[in-house]
Design a protein around this motif. Structure first.
Motif, PDB file in Angstrom:
ATOM      1  N   LEU A  79       0.870  -1.366  -0.014  1.00  0.00           N
ATOM      2  CA  LEU A  79       0.130   0.063  -0.174  1.00  0.00           C
ATOM      3  C   LEU A  79       0.916   1.261  -0.074  1.00  0.00           C
ATOM      4  N   ARG A  80       0.478   2.281  -0.704  1.00  0.00           N
ATOM      5  CA  ARG A  80       1.069   3.584  -0.661  1.00  0.00           C
ATOM      6  C   ARG A  80       0.015   4.756  -0.507  1.00  0.00           C
ATOM      7  N   PHE A  81       0.297   5.289   0.645  1.00  0.00           N
ATOM      8  CA  PHE A  81      -0.812   6.382   1.019  1.00  0.00           C
ATOM      9  C   PHE A  81      -0.049   7.431   1.677  1.00  0.00           C
ATOM     10  N   ARG A  82      -1.166   8.426   1.851  1.00  0.00           N
ATOM     11  CA  ARG A  82      -0.384   9.790   2.625  1.00  0.00           C
ATOM     12  C   ARG A  82      -1.704   9.879   3.501  1.00  0.00           C
ATOM     13  N   VAL A  83      -1.316  10.398   4.817  1.00  0.00           N
ATOM     14  CA  VAL A  83      -2.378  10.682   5.910  1.00  0.00           C
ATOM     15  C   VAL A  83      -2.242  12.048   6.034  1.00  0.00           C
ATOM     16  N   ASP A  84      -3.186  12.800   6.182  1.00  0.00           N
ATOM     17  CA  ASP A  84      -3.056  14.403   6.385  1.00  0.00           C
ATOM     18  C   ASP A  84      -3.828  14.554   7.868  1.00  0.00           C
ATOM     19  N   VAL A  85      -3.260  15.165   8.921  1.00  0.00           N
ATOM     20  CA  VAL A  85      -3.836  15.568  10.036  1.00  0.00           C
ATOM     21  C   VAL A  85      -4.135  17.006   9.944  1.00  0.00           C
ATOM     22  N   HIS A  86      -5.375  17.375  10.045  1.00  0.00           N
ATOM     23  CA  HIS A  86      -5.909  18.492  10.016  1.00  0.00           C
ATOM     24  C   HIS A  86      -6.035  19.151  11.496  1.00  0.00           C
ATOM     25  N   ASN A  87      -5.395  20.128  11.825  1.00  0.00           N
ATOM     26  CA  ASN A  87      -5.342  20.370  13.262  1.00  0.00           C
ATOM     27  C   ASN A  87      -6.107  21.741  13.411  1.00  0.00           C
ATOM     28  N   GLU A  88      -6.629  21.960  14.871  1.00  0.00           N
ATOM     29  CA  GLU A  88      -7.556  23.055  15.051  1.00  0.00           C
ATOM     30  C   GLU A  88      -6.985  24.460  14.829  1.00  0.00           C
ATOM     31  N   ASP A  89      -5.725  24.536  14.804  1.00  0.00           N
ATOM     32  CA  ASP A  89      -5.149  25.779  14.714  1.00  0.00           C
ATOM     33  C   ASP A  89      -4.931  26.033  13.074  1.00  0.00           C
ATOM     34  N   GLY A  90      -5.571  25.259  12.306  1.00  0.00           N
ATOM     35  CA  GLY A  90      -5.476  25.432  11.003  1.00  0.00           C
ATOM     36  C   GLY A  90      -4.430  24.885  10.061  1.00  0.00           C
ATOM     37  N   THR A  91      -3.390  24.309  10.803  1.00  0.00           N
ATOM     38  CA  THR A  91      -2.248  23.909  10.281  1.00  0.00           C
ATOM     39  C   THR A  91      -2.550  22.317   9.684  1.00  0.00           C
ATOM     40  N   ARG A  92      -1.828  21.962   8.827  1.00  0.00           N
ATOM     41  CA  ARG A  92      -1.973  20.383   8.245  1.00  0.00           C
ATOM     42  C   ARG A  92      -0.665  19.534   8.176  1.00  0.00           C
ATOM     43  N   ALA A 127      -0.859  18.612  16.611  1.00  0.00           N
ATOM     44  CA  ALA A 127      -2.085  18.003  16.570  1.00  0.00           C
ATOM     45  C   ALA A 127      -2.702  17.973  17.884  1.00  0.00           C
ATOM     46  N   THR A 128      -4.092  17.826  18.093  1.00  0.00           N
ATOM     47  CA  THR A 128      -4.788  17.668  19.523  1.00  0.00           C
ATOM     48  C   THR A 128      -5.476  16.507  19.220  1.00  0.00           C
ATOM     49  N   ASP A 129      -6.267  15.774  20.446  1.00  0.00           N
ATOM     50  CA  ASP A 129      -7.038  14.789  20.339  1.00  0.00           C
ATOM     51  C   ASP A 129      -8.057  14.944  19.414  1.00  0.00           C
ATOM     52  N   ASP A 130      -8.537  16.323  18.858  1.00  0.00           N
ATOM     53  CA  ASP A 130      -9.495  16.703  18.304  1.00  0.00           C
ATOM     54  C   ASP A 130      -9.274  16.831  16.776  1.00  0.00           C
ATOM     55  N   SER A 131      -8.100  16.741  16.439  1.00  0.00           N
ATOM     56  CA  SER A 131      -7.514  16.722  15.025  1.00  0.00           C
ATOM     57  C   SER A 131      -8.222  15.815  14.123  1.00  0.00           C
ATOM     58  N   LYS A 132      -8.512  16.211  12.868  1.00  0.00           N
ATOM     59  CA  LYS A 132      -9.196  15.526  11.794  1.00  0.00           C
ATOM     60  C   LYS A 132      -8.269  14.794  10.749  1.00  0.00           C
ATOM     61  N   VAL A 133      -8.429  13.414  10.602  1.00  0.00           N
ATOM     62  CA  VAL A 133      -7.442  12.832  10.008  1.00  0.00           C
ATOM     63  C   VAL A 133      -7.933  12.149   8.859  1.00  0.00           C
ATOM     64  N   THR A 134      -7.444  12.359   7.520  1.00  0.00           N
ATOM     65  CA  THR A 134      -7.889  11.955   6.035  1.00  0.00           C
ATOM     66  C   THR A 134      -6.745  10.914   5.576  1.00  0.00           C
ATOM     67  N   ILE A 135      -7.160  10.050   4.677  1.00  0.00           N
ATOM     68  CA  ILE A 135      -6.342   9.388   3.782  1.00  0.00           C
ATOM     69  C   ILE A 135      -6.439   9.573   2.599  1.00  0.00           C
ATOM     70  N   HIS A 136      -5.339   9.549   1.635  1.00  0.00           N
ATOM     71  CA  HIS A 136      -5.398   9.649   0.204  1.00  0.00           C
ATOM     72  C   HIS A 136      -4.386   8.559  -0.517  1.00  0.00           C
ATOM     73  N   PHE A 137      -4.837   7.615  -1.091  1.00  0.00           N
ATOM     74  CA  PHE A 137      -4.117   6.569  -1.787  1.00  0.00           C
ATOM     75  C   PHE A 137      -3.343   7.058  -2.900  1.00  0.00           C
ATOM     76  N   SER A 138      -2.115   6.688  -3.227  1.00  0.00           N
ATOM     77  CA  SER A 138      -1.268   6.804  -4.275  1.00  0.00           C
ATOM     78  C   SER A 138      -0.952   5.560  -5.212  1.00  0.00           C
TER      79      SER A 138
END
Length: 146
Positions: A79-92, A127-138
């Protein structure tokens, strides 16, 4: 002859008691079933592959992104994928992963030192416990053909 008679009588009694008792056998547990108290959140569930994550505080106020990869197929997968963590402060925060996993196998990371060698752990910055996480397969490969 008395032993045979007692044995056959015991067998008949056992069968009679079994017919009066109802048994319920548990269903086989699939790799996809979530344990009630499990901290894992499913990111992707597709074609026999399940990828889940957890954000853990393993290093005293330094959070780690930990992943669990399950292969419920009869083929090895790469598997090849990227995980993005979207933080409450607007950073990724973005992290790339390449993971080969054997058929009918689960690999997961936790706070242990050995677990960090699996390649399924990343140190988080904002990140915090409330950060949102997404995945993108390459990409995904069936490694049995290589």
């Amino acid at each position: 002859m008395a032993i045979f008679t007692n044995t056959s009588r015991a067998a008949v009694l056992l069968l009679a008691s079994l017919s009066l008792t109802s048994f319920s056998f548990p269903n086989p547990v699939s790799l996809f079933e979530n344990n009630g108290g499990s901290p894992w959140t499913i990111l992707e569930k597709k074609d026999g592959i399940v990828i889940s994550y957890d954000i853990q505080d393993c290093l005293k106020d330094n959070l780690l992104l930990t992943l669990k990869v399950m292969n419920d197929t009869d083929k090895a997968r790469k598997l090849r994928f990227r995980v993005d963590v979207h933080n409450e402060d607007g950073t990724r925060e973005s992290y790339n992963f390449i993971k080969a996993i054997a058929p009918y196998t689960t690999e997961k990371a936790d706070c242990s030192e050995q677990s960090r060698m699996t390649g399924l752990v990343r140190m988080l910055k904002n990140a915090t416990d409330d950060s949102k996480v997404t995945i993108h397969f390459s990409g995904e490969e069936d490694t049995t053909s290589n």
